[in-house]
Scaffold this active site. Sequence first.
Site, PDB file in Angstrom:
ATOM      1  N   SER A 254      36.318  35.994  30.515  1.00 11.26           N
ATOM      2  CA  SER A 254      37.178  35.046  31.215  1.00 11.26           C
ATOM      3  C   SER A 254      37.670  35.703  32.497  1.00 11.26           C
ATOM      4  O   SER A 254      37.356  36.856  32.778  1.00 11.26           O
ATOM      5  CB  SER A 254      38.365  34.676  30.336  1.00 11.26           C
ATOM      6  OG  SER A 254      39.241  35.780  30.274  1.00 11.26           O
ATOM      7  N   LYS A 255      38.468  34.955  33.229  1.00 11.64           N
ATOM      8  CA  LYS A 255      39.023  35.434  34.514  1.00 11.64           C
ATOM      9  C   LYS A 255      39.669  36.810  34.394  1.00 11.64           C
ATOM     10  O   LYS A 255      39.665  37.593  35.337  1.00 11.64           O
ATOM     11  CB  LYS A 255      40.079  34.438  35.013  1.00 11.64           C
ATOM     12  CG  LYS A 255      39.460  33.267  35.741  1.00 11.64           C
ATOM     13  CD  LYS A 255      39.337  33.568  37.231  1.00 11.64           C
ATOM     14  CE  LYS A 255      38.265  32.782  37.899  1.00 11.64           C
ATOM     15  NZ  LYS A 255      37.334  33.561  38.682  1.00 11.64           N
TER      16      LYS A 255
END
Length: 486
Positions: A254-255
């Site tokens: 994820s980010k």
Amino acid sequence: MNKEFKVRFAPSPTGPFHIGGARSALFNWLVARHQNGKFLVRIEDTDLARSTRESEENIKKAMKWLGLYWDEGIDVGGENGPYRQTERLPLYNAAVQRLLEEGKAYYCYCSADELEESRKEQLKEGKTPIYNNHCSHLTEKQIEQYKSEGRKPAIRLRVPKDGVFAFDDMVRGHVEFQAAGVGDFIIVKSDGIPVYNFAVVIDDASMGITHVIRAEEHLSNTPRQIAIYQALGYEIPKFGHISLILGSDHKKMSKRHGATSVDEYRKMGYLPDAVVNYLALLGWSPKGEREIFSREELISEFSMKRVSANDAVFDIEKLNWINFQYMKKLSPDELFQVALPFLVEAGYVSLPLSLEKEQWLKDVVWFVRDHLYYGAQTPENVKIFFETHPKITDEEKISIMKQENSAVLIRQFADALDALDPFDEDSIKKCFSFLMKKTGIKGKAAFEPIRIALTGETHGPGLYAMIALFGKKKSVQLLKDSLQYC
Ligand code: GLU
């Protein structure tokens, strides 16, 4: 005759093109090229609330940047279009009508509340919730009643109540799902839009897809899709479900783990060939220890048989290393093209460039090439050529500048450089050697003060080439300015 080998990539345009999507696209592209088959791209935009044209454009642009061109599909056309699901509703309708007529599907008038009620009851009884078949055999009267209440029906597929849905997955081997756990599921929602599982089957079948290679998250959709293939009497393709990509902490990427979209890597100045090379290794293990593969080599060696079912871990260090191997192969002109946008962005240069300035910049970028893993690292590595170095406050550096010989050496070097002609790496080197001999100052005692004077640091890139790139005026000025510390 054998059916033509055909794979597809079917992104949902609901966000930027994720690294995971790019890897699915790449694996499909590689097997298609390896088999001399076809690679098709269609857009799965039936999630009307989340799909955007902007995201579709982003995906197509990023695929082209990676060089993953498709033979059939969106934009390029083909015999089986249209290639955007929202433009294929009549096709889905025709298939649904057939299933309704054959009694293989039925209208379901249950409301969301009623379904939730039934779900809760099943959970209370410790069962896996599936549809309770309430509407599977409604009478005409019941149907009339529901219609008069203004209920809008969904359409459900009749799914066998026992047996298994089994298939041999290209990555996972034999996989089985109990039919009893599937239940009659919705194929067309009450708003008339078919669900993903239905549209995907109609599309894959009508587009002649022979191998479905996609993300692991779709594994649990596969029994439902097989049920649809069977109901429609279509040939079932081969499936291959590739594993998730995890971040360095082994949690879903994820980010938090850094850039997750292909476009971010493009913007950071990574090279498409290197990104392709890296993505191919995310889950696929080639024979032997080699890690650098050209596109042609990937095409000839890639095989789904060597794709692992284990989760792949995204390793930015490895991507950087691979990108560096490709950066090293660039010519000075090519490297300059990679670096230039970052120099402009950093405000170091503005376009257009004079020929002279362009050549100088090329030399500067080439000079720091061993430090550039990707384009965005250019400004920090060339900043000594554009920024005046900050005041020297570090005690250790000041004590070096105050050594008894530093001032003499710096002053004499400044004068010698001022008189030097031609002013190039070789003549600068000779000039400094001569000076060291003349003054008897050598080694660290000679180099460190000169470097501090020129860059503010005790270590750094090749001294003589750097002075040549600084040019006479700047070098002499820096040396003279540094005398204030001596
Ligand atoms: N549209 C799906 C997705 O983006 C892909 C479905 C499939 O490949 O079957 O996840």
